[in-house]
Design a protein around this motif. Sequence first.
Motif, PDB file in Angstrom:
ATOM      1  N   GLY A  38     -48.593-112.038  62.032  1.00 33.81           N
ATOM      2  CA  GLY A  38     -47.512-111.754  62.979  1.00 33.81           C
ATOM      3  C   GLY A  38     -46.916-113.067  63.463  1.00 33.81           C
ATOM      4  O   GLY A  38     -46.183-113.736  62.751  1.00 33.81           O
ATOM      5  N   HIS A  39     -47.308-113.463  64.684  1.00 31.13           N
ATOM      6  CA  HIS A  39     -46.789-114.732  65.188  1.00 31.13           C
ATOM      7  C   HIS A  39     -47.450-115.912  64.494  1.00 31.13           C
ATOM      8  O   HIS A  39     -48.589-115.841  64.032  1.00 31.13           O
ATOM      9  N   THR A  40     -46.714-117.017  64.467  1.00 29.84           N
ATOM     10  CA  THR A  40     -47.283-118.298  64.101  1.00 29.84           C
ATOM     11  C   THR A  40     -46.716-119.307  65.088  1.00 29.84           C
ATOM     12  O   THR A  40     -45.596-119.151  65.579  1.00 29.84           O
TER      13      THR A  40
ATOM     14  N   PRO B  21     -54.009-110.671  70.076  1.00 29.80           N
ATOM     15  CA  PRO B  21     -53.188-111.861  70.350  1.00 29.80           C
ATOM     16  C   PRO B  21     -51.877-111.853  69.570  1.00 29.80           C
ATOM     17  O   PRO B  21     -51.805-112.360  68.466  1.00 29.80           O
ATOM     18  N   HIS B  22     -50.848-111.290  70.170  1.00 28.72           N
ATOM     19  CA  HIS B  22     -49.553-111.295  69.495  1.00 28.72           C
ATOM     20  C   HIS B  22     -49.078-112.717  69.253  1.00 28.72           C
ATOM     21  O   HIS B  22     -48.525-113.030  68.221  1.00 28.72           O
ATOM     22  N   ASP B  23     -49.268-113.542  70.273  1.00 28.90           N
ATOM     23  CA  ASP B  23     -48.602-114.837  70.260  1.00 28.90           C
ATOM     24  C   ASP B  23     -49.475-115.843  71.001  1.00 28.90           C
ATOM     25  O   ASP B  23     -50.353-115.467  71.786  1.00 28.90           O
TER      26      ASP B  23
ATOM     27  N   LEU C 198     -41.284-112.837  60.219  1.00 31.86           N
ATOM     28  CA  LEU C 198     -41.365-112.374  61.614  1.00 31.86           C
ATOM     29  C   LEU C 198     -41.108-113.484  62.632  1.00 31.86           C
ATOM     30  O   LEU C 198     -40.362-113.290  63.581  1.00 31.86           O
ATOM     31  N   HIS C 199     -41.776-114.634  62.446  1.00 32.19           N
ATOM     32  CA  HIS C 199     -41.636-115.700  63.438  1.00 32.19           C
ATOM     33  C   HIS C 199     -41.646-117.055  62.730  1.00 32.19           C
ATOM     34  O   HIS C 199     -42.218-117.188  61.648  1.00 32.19           O
ATOM     35  N   THR C 200     -41.038-118.047  63.379  1.00 31.77           N
ATOM     36  CA  THR C 200     -40.946-119.374  62.769  1.00 31.77           C
ATOM     37  C   THR C 200     -41.359-120.423  63.780  1.00 31.77           C
ATOM     38  O   THR C 200     -41.098-120.283  64.977  1.00 31.77           O
TER      39      THR C 200
ATOM     40  N   ASP D  57     -35.174-107.288  71.347  1.00 35.55           N
ATOM     41  CA  ASP D  57     -36.547-107.457  70.864  1.00 35.55           C
ATOM     42  C   ASP D  57     -37.086-108.799  71.358  1.00 35.55           C
ATOM     43  O   ASP D  57     -37.648-108.898  72.437  1.00 35.55           O
ATOM     44  N   ASN D  58     -36.899-109.878  70.595  1.00 36.00           N
ATOM     45  CA  ASN D  58     -37.369-111.195  71.032  1.00 36.00           C
ATOM     46  C   ASN D  58     -36.220-112.041  71.556  1.00 36.00           C
ATOM     47  O   ASN D  58     -35.051-111.743  71.326  1.00 36.00           O
ATOM     48  N   VAL D  59     -36.567-113.119  72.252  1.00 40.83           N
ATOM     49  CA  VAL D  59     -35.564-113.973  72.887  1.00 40.83           C
ATOM     50  C   VAL D  59     -36.028-115.422  72.805  1.00 40.83           C
ATOM     51  O   VAL D  59     -37.222-115.699  72.703  1.00 40.83           O
TER      52      VAL D  59
ATOM     53  N   ILE E 161     -40.730-104.493  78.839  1.00 37.08           N
ATOM     54  CA  ILE E 161     -40.361-105.900  78.633  1.00 37.08           C
ATOM     55  C   ILE E 161     -41.137-106.440  77.428  1.00 37.08           C
ATOM     56  O   ILE E 161     -42.366-106.515  77.449  1.00 37.08           O
ATOM     57  N   HIS E 162     -40.423-106.811  76.381  1.00 33.87           N
ATOM     58  CA  HIS E 162     -41.077-107.358  75.200  1.00 33.87           C
ATOM     59  C   HIS E 162     -40.826-108.857  75.107  1.00 33.87           C
ATOM     60  O   HIS E 162     -41.652-109.661  75.490  1.00 33.87           O
ATOM     61  N   GLY E 163     -39.675-109.262  74.616  1.00 35.44           N
ATOM     62  CA  GLY E 163     -39.388-110.687  74.482  1.00 35.44           C
ATOM     63  C   GLY E 163     -39.433-111.383  75.833  1.00 35.44           C
ATOM     64  O   GLY E 163     -38.940-110.858  76.822  1.00 35.44           O
TER      65      GLY E 163
ATOM     66  N   THR F 215     -49.798-107.564  77.008  1.00 34.66           N
ATOM     67  CA  THR F 215     -49.185-108.892  77.014  1.00 34.66           C
ATOM     68  C   THR F 215     -48.802-109.324  75.590  1.00 34.66           C
ATOM     69  O   THR F 215     -49.509-109.014  74.627  1.00 34.66           O
ATOM     70  N   HIS F 216     -47.692-110.034  75.481  1.00 33.12           N
ATOM     71  CA  HIS F 216     -47.255-110.514  74.163  1.00 33.12           C
ATOM     72  C   HIS F 216     -46.984-112.010  74.121  1.00 33.12           C
ATOM     73  O   HIS F 216     -47.452-112.690  73.235  1.00 33.12           O
ATOM     74  N   HIS F 217     -46.179-112.508  75.053  1.00 33.39           N
ATOM     75  CA  HIS F 217     -45.612-113.846  74.868  1.00 33.39           C
ATOM     76  C   HIS F 217     -45.921-114.793  76.024  1.00 33.39           C
ATOM     77  O   HIS F 217     -45.200-114.823  77.011  1.00 33.39           O
ATOM     78  N   PRO F 218     -47.016-115.590  75.893  1.00 28.99           N
ATOM     79  CA  PRO F 218     -47.321-116.578  76.926  1.00 28.99           C
ATOM     80  C   PRO F 218     -46.465-117.832  76.743  1.00 28.99           C
ATOM     81  O   PRO F 218     -46.338-118.345  75.628  1.00 28.99           O
TER      82      PRO F 218
ATOM     83  N   CYS G  17     -53.175-113.344  62.522  1.00 24.78           N
ATOM     84  CA  CYS G  17     -53.159-112.274  61.521  1.00 24.78           C
ATOM     85  C   CYS G  17     -53.585-110.953  62.145  1.00 24.78           C
ATOM     86  O   CYS G  17     -54.559-110.892  62.886  1.00 24.78           O
ATOM     87  N   LYS G  18     -52.845-109.923  61.811  1.00 22.16           N
ATOM     88  CA  LYS G  18     -53.068-108.612  62.427  1.00 22.16           C
ATOM     89  C   LYS G  18     -54.292-107.901  61.851  1.00 22.16           C
ATOM     90  O   LYS G  18     -54.813-106.985  62.468  1.00 22.16           O
ATOM     91  N   PHE G  19     -54.686-108.295  60.664  1.00 20.82           N
ATOM     92  CA  PHE G  19     -55.833-107.656  60.017  1.00 20.82           C
ATOM     93  C   PHE G  19     -56.788-108.735  59.513  1.00 20.82           C
ATOM     94  O   PHE G  19     -56.357-109.795  59.076  1.00 20.82           O
TER      95      PHE G  19
ATOM     96  N   PRO H 251     -33.815-107.495  62.605  1.00 22.26           N
ATOM     97  CA  PRO H 251     -34.434-108.822  62.772  1.00 22.26           C
ATOM     98  C   PRO H 251     -35.493-108.786  63.873  1.00 22.26           C
ATOM     99  O   PRO H 251     -35.552-107.850  64.661  1.00 22.26           O
ATOM    100  N   HIS H 252     -36.351-109.830  63.934  1.00 19.48           N
ATOM    101  CA  HIS H 252     -37.453-109.814  64.913  1.00 19.48           C
ATOM    102  C   HIS H 252     -37.519-111.108  65.740  1.00 19.48           C
ATOM    103  O   HIS H 252     -36.939-111.189  66.792  1.00 19.48           O
ATOM    104  N   GLY H 253     -38.213-112.144  65.248  1.00 16.98           N
ATOM    105  CA  GLY H 253     -38.456-113.325  66.076  1.00 16.98           C
ATOM    106  C   GLY H 253     -37.224-114.216  66.246  1.00 16.98           C
ATOM    107  O   GLY H 253     -36.346-114.261  65.390  1.00 16.98           O
TER     108      GLY H 253
HETATM  109  S1  CUK Z   1     -44.416-109.618  68.744  1.00 16.77           S
HETATM  110 CU1  CUK Z   1     -44.620-108.321  70.369  1.00 16.77          CU
HETATM  111  S2  CUK Z   1     -44.962-106.680  68.834  1.00 16.77           S
HETATM  112 CU2  CUK Z   1     -43.873-110.277  66.787  1.00 16.77          CU
HETATM  113 CU3  CUK Z   1     -43.741-111.367  69.587  1.00 16.77          CU
HETATM  114 CU4  CUK Z   1     -46.127-108.465  67.990  1.00 16.77          CU
END
Ligand code: CUK
Length: 647
Positions: free
Chosen positions: A442-444, A503-505, A391-393, A255-257, A193-195, A144-147, A463-465, A336-338
């Motif tokens: 990663g996510h914020t 917890p990605h997100d 990565l994310h805003t 990737d993300n949406v 399915i990611h985003g 799971t990634h995005h609730p 934080c991933k680490f 690009p990512h988020g």
């Molecule tokens: S994410 Cu899925 S790989 Cu930046 Cu929304 Cu962590």
Amino acid sequence: MATDDNKQALSRRDLLGTSIKVATVGGLASMAGPVAVGSGVLTASVGLPQVAAAATQKGKGADVPPGQLDEYYGFWSGGHSGEVRVLGLPSMRELMRIPVFNRESATGWGLTNESRKILSEGLTPETREFLKKQGMVTYDHGDTHHPRMSYTDGSYDGRYLFINDKSNTRIARIRIDIMKTDKVLEIPNAQAIHGLRLQRYPKTGYVFCNSEMRTPLPNDGRDMNDPKKYVGIFSAVDGDSMTMAWQVKVSGNLDNVDADYKGKYAVSTCYNSEEGTTLAEMTAAPADHVVIFNIKAIEEAVKAGKVEMHQGVPVVDGRKEAQSMFTRYIPIASNPHGVNATPDGKYVVINGKLSPTVYVIEWDKVDELFAGKIGEKDVIVANPEVGLGPLHTTFDGRGNAYTSVFLDSQIVKWSIGDAIKQHKGEKANPIRQKLDVHYQVGHTNASMAESKDADGKWLVALCKFSKDRFLNVGPLKPENDQLIDISGDEMKLVHDGPTFPEPHDAIIVHKSKVNPVEIYNPNDPLFADLHALAKSDGLQLGVDSKVIRENGKVRVYMLSHAPTFSMTEFSVKKGDEVTVIISNTDEIVDLAHGFTMVGHNVCFEVGPKAHASATFKADRAGVWYYYCQWFCHALHMEMQGRMFVEA
Ligand code: CUK
Ligand code: CUA
Ligand code: CA
């Protein structure tokens, strides 16, 4: 050691400062020994002036004292644990875990007939057939990634939470009223399915899902060695019926949406416009893109039947070469990512990842783009440099954005207005503050920031680490979810929270939006199958207690009422297929029972006024005990019975 003690004393002093009117922090710092406050006793054992200064730096504490409730719910992805976690904020206390794609021993998720049905009924016929050959009814894991919580007119409406499963290309829906998963749907024609984001207006509505991997369509053995013929697939699911609405073929991957606040557009990032299959290929081009989906144009084509059908889903062609009205491709620097829509409904922010910048796209300009009035690049109204690896805003609703910067391990606060001025060539510095986080964020996400009710109080940095932040627990380390107070001009770090992978997100939702029940409605649609089964046996579910025998199949209708089961024994014959159906007749808050059949892989929860069942083969003659595993009464241990399996 003294330092650690100081830190603990400090966080407790913060709570003094915010929840109880006391003297100044300086005054507190001069105290020594136990300080009585209300009914509790706090140990303020140190009085160093510099420590007191640090306390004022920390701002509002994250402590919520015993007996007090949090102000926010946090819905956390559990990553490849396959679950969702519910936290209270600002305490960051974990309140509950909701099993989704995983197997869960405490509640019997994946073991009960009801949960197995939910986990299997949304699979494609082809997948069901494939799993059957492996002796399975569904997959056993998820990623799971995005609730995301459902919306009505851009505000959280407290109905559902949706989440993706990247590993087996599914999405799931959780009912907020009972905090349980009620639907799982496999997305056909796609892979990984990611985003995942939701339609905000007029309501959810669509669940938008990105396939991260490109595949042949149909994926039946053709074109395997010709990746240029693969397609990326963008999917819209009807969140009310949890059925496929439509899909769009795209150039590149997805990737993300995120979606706008008017119900017109969704926008996805692509890091593989190269359409490569190796890291070198996927990072070769100096630029990739985002693709903007024109929902109305797609809906009209679907309605008019101008589609291809694949596995029963209408698919339109939104690839670049199709030059359709379905999509527009905006060039963005490499990988690009988020994607994050601003809560004022005006902009969407694209996070650069390999570029140290973020891109601000104005939705109104997207109207002009589709009308042919401006070019692709003209939709970008700002492109501030924020740091290495954005990565994310997220947003505070006061015009500020907060970007997670992975390589620099920072949250960077910047002004959207000043970024736009700067882009126009005016003199402005959008950067407001850079705060170190620990480590590799990663996510914020900020409180209510994914809705138009963004309130700018709290922000989490996932934080991933966790390097050096916690006691060593062996080679596998927890991650570190940090809580940051963003209510003032300055961001202040107030809490470290170790978490199990991953917890990605997360989203932070005010408690006024979340209203779960305390006791099940015994006639909930969730129990419809069991009611029908009981009726076919001439019984009333939750009232009758009886064993029904029918050609080697045995159904045991049993009630649980603290501290007894309605049957303390029942008999079956060796080789019988036994279904045990338990109805909890206790109408008391927090009075869950359980049912465990020793040695038969049967163990599940039955909430107050709920019904649940499990089926097994009674293939070993002898006496087998069953017991209630959920502590329910002083005589809970005695809540047991025997199954006699006759040879
Ligand atoms: S994410 Cu899925 S790989 Cu930046 Cu929304 Cu962590
Ligand atoms: Cu019922 Cu323990
Ligand atoms: Ca690329």
